[in-house]
Motif scaffolding. Structure first.
Motif, PDB file in Angstrom:
ATOM      1  N   GLY A  11       0.810  -1.213   0.000  1.00  0.00           N
ATOM      2  CA  GLY A  11       0.000   0.000   0.000  1.00  0.00           C
ATOM      3  C   GLY A  11       0.841   1.259   0.000  1.00  0.00           C
ATOM      4  N   VAL A  12       0.261   2.327   0.550  1.00  0.00           N
ATOM      5  CA  VAL A  12       0.921   3.633   0.582  1.00  0.00           C
ATOM      6  C   VAL A  12       0.944   4.150   2.019  1.00  0.00           C
ATOM      7  N   LEU A  13       2.113   4.524   2.492  1.00  0.00           N
ATOM      8  CA  LEU A  13       2.250   5.173   3.797  1.00  0.00           C
ATOM      9  C   LEU A  13       2.513   6.649   3.533  1.00  0.00           C
ATOM     10  N   SER A  14       1.658   7.507   4.081  1.00  0.00           N
ATOM     11  CA  SER A  14       1.755   8.934   3.749  1.00  0.00           C
ATOM     12  C   SER A  14       1.505   9.796   4.980  1.00  0.00           C
ATOM     13  N   ARG A  15       1.775  11.083   4.789  1.00  0.00           N
ATOM     14  CA  ARG A  15       1.479  12.052   5.835  1.00  0.00           C
ATOM     15  C   ARG A  15       0.034  12.498   5.706  1.00  0.00           C
ATOM     16  N   LYS A  16      -0.675  12.547   6.838  1.00  0.00           N
ATOM     17  CA  LYS A  16      -2.048  13.068   6.877  1.00  0.00           C
ATOM     18  C   LYS A  16      -2.098  14.133   7.948  1.00  0.00           C
ATOM     19  N   ASP A  17      -2.055  15.402   7.523  1.00  0.00           N
ATOM     20  CA  ASP A  17      -1.942  16.522   8.460  1.00  0.00           C
ATOM     21  C   ASP A  17      -0.684  16.326   9.316  1.00  0.00           C
ATOM     22  N   ASN A  18      -0.841  16.180  10.634  1.00  0.00           N
ATOM     23  CA  ASN A  18       0.316  15.998  11.502  1.00  0.00           C
ATOM     24  C   ASN A  18       0.411  14.585  12.048  1.00  0.00           C
TER      25      ASN A  18
END
Length: 330
Positions: A11-18
């Motif tokens: 999958g995808v590991l990403s930043r979500k806000d903080n």
């Protein structure tokens, strides 16, 4: 103590806000509280980007990458926060001065081989006939402080491990047919298992060094090299017998891990997901386990023992107290 995050799915590991978000390959989204974790282990095919690494660096979170076979391939090492120019100079001095480097290397091998000996003594007292192996290792240990160079010392260290690994057929209840350590690539299930568990110790050691002012690329027993944190290899030598080897013995002797957990047609190179989950769970539990520290007179975890080892090395480098590697006493 913060936890380690293990991701096995693609999958995808990403930043979500903080904070963080993991989106699986079938588009299931899961938010991850970033303040809960000290490091992240990626076993699946996971996409990442610069925005993610920016926030991970802010929080001091290291990321460790493993390939399809669960072999460790490398780490993202967050930006150093505990920089100390004077200590860096001292680290370099103790590497460039051959006598100073040799002393540290001898201390490391002394401690690691002692912990190996204690493993054999433990199982010898429980009905395994390991006396001959113990005598061989004790004889080799007597030469540690007679060595004149790191390369000579590494020769004795290698012979100690050769004797030690030849005893595993007696320690382990399963029919493992294990004769020697092979790394690149491992040639049977035991070598695959050793490589995997050792990489967990190595990466956890990297995480503890990160919390100190030491530079992880300057080492004394292992030669510093390109693209590796060789000081982690140095300190890991002390803790592999105590943490990795004892975990492997337990998993095998309780039949929690068997040949069935490896892909036979890949020459046992591939450890399946279920077995990997069992191992990392047991490893995490081990790292949280506490023992009463004789010198500090308080309970400390196995994980914190690694950081204490880094602190002892710092005291040696700055001339405060001569380094003595950790030796198991229980």
């Amino acid at each position: 103590m913060k936890e380690s995050l293990y991701i096995y799915s693609n999958g995808v590991l990403s930043r979500k806000d903080n904070t963080l978000r993991f989106t699986s390959s079938d588009d299931v989204k899961k938010d991850i509280p970033i303040e809960r974790y000290s490091d992240i282990y990626l076993f699946g095919e996971v996409s990442v980007n610069s925005a993610l690494f920016n926030i991970l660096s802010q929080y001091g979170i290291n990321v460790h990458f493993f390939n399809y076979y669960n072999f460790y391939t490398g780490s993202f090492y967050a930006r150093e926060k505990n920089l100390a120019g004077e200590l860096l100079i001292r680290q370099c001095e103790h590497y460039s001065d051959s006598s100073k480097r040799l002393l540290i290397a001898q201390k490391l091998v002394d401690s690691a081989s002692y912990n190996i000996y204690r493993n054999l003594r433990y199982y010898n007292s429980r009905g395994r006939d390991l006396q001959g192996y113990m005598q061989q290792i004790e004889a080799l240990r007597n030469h540690i402080y007679e060595t004149k160079s790191v390369s000579e010392l590494m020769g004795y260290e290698g012979n100690i491990r050769k004797v030690y690994y030849s005893s595993w057929n007696i320690i382990v209840n399963q029919d493992i047919d294990f004769e020697k350590r092979v790394k690149h690539p491992p040639d049977n299930m035991i070598n695959t298992l050793i490589s995997f568990v050792n990489s967990l110790v190595y990466t956890r050691t990297l995480g503890e060094i990160y919390k100190t002012q030491l530079n992880p690329t300057i080492s004394y027993l292992h030669e510093p090299g390109v693209r590796r944190f060789s000081l982690c290899l140095d300190l890991s030598e002390i803790f592999k017998p105590i943490i990795a080897d004892r975990l492997i013995f337990s998993l095998l002797n309780k039949n929690q891990i068997t040949e069935k957990d490896f892909t036979e047609n890949l020459n046992y190179l591939h450890l399946d997901k279920k077995a990997s989950n069992i191992i990392v769970h047991q490893f995490d539990e081990k790292m949280k386990t506490t023992i009463h520290h004789k010198t500090l007179d308080k309970d400390v975890s196995y994980q914190y023992l690694i950081r204490l080892e880094a602190y002892k090395l710092i005291k040696h480098l700055i001339g405060e107290k001569e380094y003595d590697g950790f030796k198991i006493w229980w």
